[in-house]
Enzyme design. Structure first.
Site, PDB file in Angstrom:
ATOM      1  N   ASP B  52      64.223 -53.493 -73.475  1.00  0.00           N
ATOM      2  CA  ASP B  52      65.166 -52.471 -74.134  1.00  0.00           C
ATOM      3  C   ASP B  52      66.584 -52.524 -73.398  1.00  0.00           C
ATOM      4  OD1 ASP B  52      62.950 -51.539 -76.066  1.00  0.00           O
ATOM      5  OD2 ASP B  52      62.384 -50.263 -74.290  1.00  0.00           O
ATOM      6  N   TYR B 110      56.154 -54.835 -63.882  1.00  0.00           N
ATOM      7  CA  TYR B 110      57.139 -53.842 -63.823  1.00  0.00           C
ATOM      8  C   TYR B 110      57.379 -52.723 -62.855  1.00  0.00           C
ATOM      9  CZ  TYR B 110      58.303 -54.871 -68.926  1.00  0.00           C
ATOM     10  OH  TYR B 110      58.439 -55.523 -70.298  1.00  0.00           O
TER      11      TYR B 110
END
Lengths: 247, 247
Positions: B52, B110
């Site tokens: 994003d 992540y």
């Protein structure tokens, strides 16, 4: 009237240096604008010294006078709410009425960081100078302590450093050292004070030693009074950070 | 035609995410523009997945086809010369003709970083979420491993995550852990794949556990198929970084 002492951290990337410049974002300009709003009267902020456009700080020190009786903790919070996140006031305290951050500074510490590998990580790019080319780092490490002691740094001052009558360019360097931290070559220098561009010109000169263009004897010659030329060149601002000011 | 696999690091701050968006700077957009120039024909770049707007990457993986016979090392250097310094191609290699970075990805890692102290250092501000408020960090640490295993993550997917028929929202999490690094609370999660906003919604849910608004049982309930509501809220993009993709 209270005299207030503050410590300020900033990411210099987006600023035109410490000092107020009309119409340009500067750290002093931001602080004065916000404090003037809080005081409802003009507030002048005095730093321990200027930092150039793009130079960072972990702990710059500054002072100003205030009539507003707001407690120090509240002032810190209020100012930080109004500042951009790239500037943070990390401490606020009452100071002696005659405290002057520039004239009373006893020593300052700067760090200069050089990224030595081919690829500079995007998240480090704003805080280092990317120089992946061949260097004799051992020669740089060996030369750095030669700067220690009291020397005439005329050769390491910007060409436009003020040449006021009787204003000495002699400075004392207490510690000058180079080491590796992962992909970064770090230079840390602590001294009684620094002329305009001095740290960046020292670093640029040490790089010339690392490239084999200058010897230790050449470096020492530049520290003699009356050395005829400017040293350098100055390395980029992004790698430089004011770490600390002692009083 | 060669298939080329690249690893890409980026500071997501100034980009509108990975995926091409007409007229907006994106990482895929930059890569395609530069590679199209080198190839003198349209090049499509396929990533391991989208990130994003504002999300960073240490090692995103992508692939594309090229007729140009330029050696991998030269291609890496040429592309990095043309990219902004906020995007770096850290490796370029020949890949199997059927290599697909999205469909063949076996696991992704992540990290999410939260700055816990009152003052967020200016030089960390773009790479963390500043949340200095009261949290039971021990409760967060204890809850994080509950995500491990195979679960239906429907409650942890963005509302606009595609609801394609037969497309499962079951994912396997191999490791999910929280720890402290100085002023930062770090969450690291390694899994078979992640839905849109999934890491940020997990982190947001763990923060609710830390605030005492949710229990471990509430968290487990959200992992049951058919859980009726969305979890979250998602925490800001700045704290998130794609660390690694394994094949």
């Amino acid at each position: 009237m209270r005299r207030i002492r503050i410590t300020v951290a900033y990411d210099g990337t987006e600023f035109h240096g410490w000092q107020v410049q009309p119409g340009l974002p500067t750290i002093q300009g931001w602080l004065e604008q916000i404090l003037t709003g809080i005081e409802s009267a003009p507030v002048q902020v005095h730093g321990s010294g200027r930092t150039d456009a793009g130079v960072h700080a972990i702990a710059q020190v500054a002072a100003f006078d205030l009539k507003n009786p707001i407690p120090c903790d509240n002032l810190r919070k209020a100012v930080n709410r109004l500042l951009p996140r790239s500037i943070r006031v990390t401490s606020v305290e009452e100071a002696a009425a005659d405290f002057h951050p520039r004239f009373q500074a006893k020593e300052k510490t700067y760090e200069y960081r050089i990224w030595r590998e081919e690829i500079c990580p995007p998240m480090r790019r704003l805080y280092v100078f990317h120089h992946p080319y061949l260097l004799n780092e051992e020669a740089i490490r060996a030369a750095a302590p030669l700067l220690e002691g009291e020397h005439d740094f005329t050769a390491f001052a910007a060409a436009d450093e003020k040449d006021e009558l009787g204003r000495s360019k002699v400075r004392r360097i207490f510690a000058s050292a180079v080491w590796r931290e992962g992909g970064e070559l770090v230079y840390r220098v602590r001294g009684s004070g620094f002329l305009k561009h001095m740290v960046r010109m020292i670093m640029g000169t040490l790089l010339e030693v690392g490239k084999g263009n200058l010897t230790e004897a050449d470096l020492l010659a530049r520290l003699q009074p009356g050395y005829p030329a400017k040293s350098g060149p100055a390395v980029p601002a992004s790698g430089l950070c004011l770490m600390n000011v002692e009083y």
